[in-house]
Scaffold this active site. Structure first.
Site, PDB file in Angstrom:
ATOM      1  N   SER A   1       0.842  -1.199   0.000  1.00  0.00           N
ATOM      2  CA  SER A   1       0.000   0.000   0.000  1.00  0.00           C
ATOM      3  C   SER A   1       0.869   1.238   0.000  1.00  0.00           C
ATOM      4  CB  SER A   1      -0.910   0.024   1.224  1.00  0.00           C
ATOM      5  OG  SER A   1      -1.595   1.263   1.329  1.00  0.00           O
TER       6      SER A   1
ATOM      7  N   TYR B   1      -2.353   0.060  10.027  1.00  0.00           N
ATOM      8  CA  TYR B   1      -2.380  -0.379   8.629  1.00  0.00           C
ATOM      9  C   TYR B   1      -1.088   0.000   7.921  1.00  0.00           C
ATOM     10  CZ  TYR B   1      -3.820  -0.612   3.713  1.00  0.00           C
ATOM     11  OH  TYR B   1      -3.895  -0.890   2.377  1.00  0.00           O
TER      12      TYR B   1
END
Length: 266
Positions: free
Chosen positions: A144, A157
């Site tokens: 990501s 995250y």
């Protein structure tokens, strides 16, 4: 259209979104694709769509949070098809709004890491013996852009995905001599049929103002990069973290504001 002809590919989390895009592109290029996730009906619909286009695919249940499920996926695929050439670690519970450091509980932190890092690690651990028997393979981790720098939230995250970056490089180093390659693809803002209505317009505007090309990303953008990484075209390409984001993270943070002012500098 045969860049993956004869290869067996597992794409985790491929019942929707980016995973579905990867599965369909792989199948169109000749791979036999194992579609997997927790939602059987959605997974089977992806398989049916692939077969309707003349591709080969099957569905296998997998829960990234359950080690037995990961073990079963890898073992059953190897037994059914005789080998595993490509593993795409796409499955993850996205936690973009998990919070700041002071807001996170240990349970919240552990849940994100269990899904987004622990599950990826264990899938790699399980597939390596089969790839060694097959004299090589390609592991593609979906990371990501959250791991590119600090943010106001999504702390767990971002940290988990940063761990995926390093896991990618460690795997590539440790198993390169066995012809096992490992790379990571960091998607930018990818708008899919599943998330389009959920992404606020203000967020889309912020991203589009900072993306160098004049559109958001789509699943096929990530799938095409994964196609290269899974094919024999990339046999000298390993240990890399590639950001596919339309140039979002390739410029200084002030560029977006200057663009709105229609000026190059202050």
């Amino acid at each position: 259209m045969d860049r993956l002809k004869g290869k067996v590919a597992i794409v985790t989390g491929s019942t929707s979104g980016i995973g579905t895009g990867i599965a369909k592109v792989f199948a169109a290029e000749g791979a036999t694709v194992v579609v997997c996730g927790r939602r059987e009906a959605k997974g089977q619909s992806v398989v049916d769509a692939i077969k309707a286009e003349g591709g080969e695919a099957s569905y296998h249940f997998m829960d990234i949070m359950q080690v037995e499920s990961i073990e079963s996926l890898i073992k059953d695929t190897a037994e059914k098809y005789g080998k595993i050439d490509i593993l795409v670690n796409n499955a993850a519970n996205v936690g973009l709004k998990d919070g700041r450091v002071d807001e996170l509980t240990l349970d919240m932190w552990d849940a994100v890491f269990s899904s987004d890092l622990r599950g990826t690690f264990y899938a790699i651990k399980c597939v390596i013996p089969y790839m060694q028997q097959n004299n090589g393979g390609s592991i593609i981790n979906i990371g990501s852009m959250a791991s590119c720098g600090g943010d106001l939230g999504s702390t767990a995250y971002a940290c988990a995905k940063a761990g995926v970056d390093m896991l990618t490089q460690s795997t590539a180093l440790q198993y390169g001599k066995a012809n096992i390659r490992c790379n990571c693809v960091r998607p930018g803002l990818i708008v899919t049929p599943d998330n389009e209505a959920k992404v606020p317009q203000v967020l889309k505007d912020i991203f589009l103002n900072n993306i160098m090309v004049s559109r958001y990303g789509c699943p096929e953008d990530i799938a095409n990069m994964c196609l290269y990484l899974g094919s024999d075209e990339s046999t000298f390409f390993t240990g890399q973290v590639v950001t596919v984001d339309g140039g979002l993270n390739s410029h200084v943070s002030t560029v977006g504001e200057f663009k709105k002012m229609a000026t190059r500098t202050w």
